[in-house]
Design a protein around this motif. Structure first.
Motif: not given
Length: 220
Positions: A207-211, A213-220
Motif C-alpha cells: 500500500y505505501l509503495s503504491a501510494s 511512489n506510483p509506478g514502482r514495484e512494492p518494497g523498492t
C-alpha cells in the motif's frame, strides 16, 4: 558535596525540595505502573483507585495526593503513551532510517509496535477503547491522532511531493490497517501471530509503495 545549613547541618531547602520532587515523580510512575497492571487484568472500566493503590503498595489517601480519581490516572497513562512514544520515534525515525526501502522500514516499525504492545498490555484498553463517547473513547481517539500524525510526518520526509491532505489520508488508512490486524496478532498463538504480522507487513509495504511512489514495484 551537598550544601548544608550552617546551624543544623541538614541539606539546604532547595536540595530537600529537589529530593521531594524526585521522590514524587518516582511514586507517580509507580502508581501508573500499578494502574497498567490492573487495567491489563480487569480493563479500564472496572479499574478502581483502591485497586491501583493496593497494587502500588500504598493507601488510597496517599494515592489521592498524586491522582484524585481514575480519570486523572487515565490522563497520566495517556501522557506516558503519547509523549513517551513520540520521544521514542523521534530518536528512531531519523536520517537513513526514514529513507530505507519501504519493506525494511515497515518491517522494523511493525516489529517495534508489536513488541511495545506486548510489553504494555494496558495500551490495548486505550488504543481500542469503545466508541461510546466516554472518556476512554476520547483517550483512544487522542492516541489515534498522535499515531496518524507521526505516520504523516514520515510520509512528508519520504514523499515530500505529496500534499498534506494526501499524506493525512494515507496515514489514516495505514493506521486503520494496523488497528484491524494487531488485535488478531495479540489474540493468536505464537505461530499464528507471526503469520499475521508477516501478512500485515506485506499489506503495508504494498500500500505505501503504491501510494507514495506510483509506478514502482512494492518494497523498492
Amino acid at each position: 558535596m551537598p550544601e548544608k545549613h550552617p546551624a543544623t547541618g541538614q541539606a539546604a531547602p532547595a536540595q530537600r525540595t529537589v529530593r521531594r520532587q524526585a521522590r514524587g515523580l518516582k511514586r507517580m510512575e509507580e502508581i501508573l505502573d500499578a494502574a497498567e497492571e490492573v487495567i491489563a487484568e480487569t480493563g479500564y472500566a472496572d479499574m478502581t483507585t483502591n485497586a491501583v493503590a493496593e497494587r502500588a503498595g500504598m493507601s488510597p489517601g496517599s494515592l489521592y495526593q498524586f491522582f484524585r480519581n481514575k480519570e486523572e490516572i487515565l490522563d497520566g497513562l495517556l501522557g506516558r503513551f503519547t509523549e513517551g512514544r513520540s520521544a521514542h520515534w523521534e530518536t528512531r525515525l531519523t536520517g537513513d532510517v526514514l529513507r530505507m526501502p519501504v519493506a525494511d522500514l515497515v518491517d522494523q516499525v511493525v516489529d517495534e509496535i508489536v513488541a511495545y504492545k506486548a510489553s504494555r498490555p494496558a495500551y490495548w484498553a486505550l488504543m481500542h477503547g469503545s466508541a461510546t463517547g466516554d472518556r476512554l473513547a476520547a483517550a483512544s481517539e487522542r492516541l489515534h491522532r498522535d499515531i496518524a500524525r507521526r505516520i504523516a510526518e514520515v510520509l512528508a520526509v519520504r514523499a515530500p511531493r505529496l500534499g498534506e491532505e494526501r499524506r493525512t489520508l494515507i496515514a489514516t488508512m495505514t493506521l486503520a490497517a494496523i488497528r484491524a490486524v494487531l488485535p488478531l496478532v495479540a489474540a493468536g498463538p505464537p505461530d499464528r501471530a507471526a503469520e499475521l504480522t508477516a501478512e500485515l507487513k506485506v499489506l503495508l509495504t504494498g500500500y505505501l509503495s503504491a501510494s507514495t511512489n506510483p509506478g514502482r514495484e512494492p518494497g523498492t
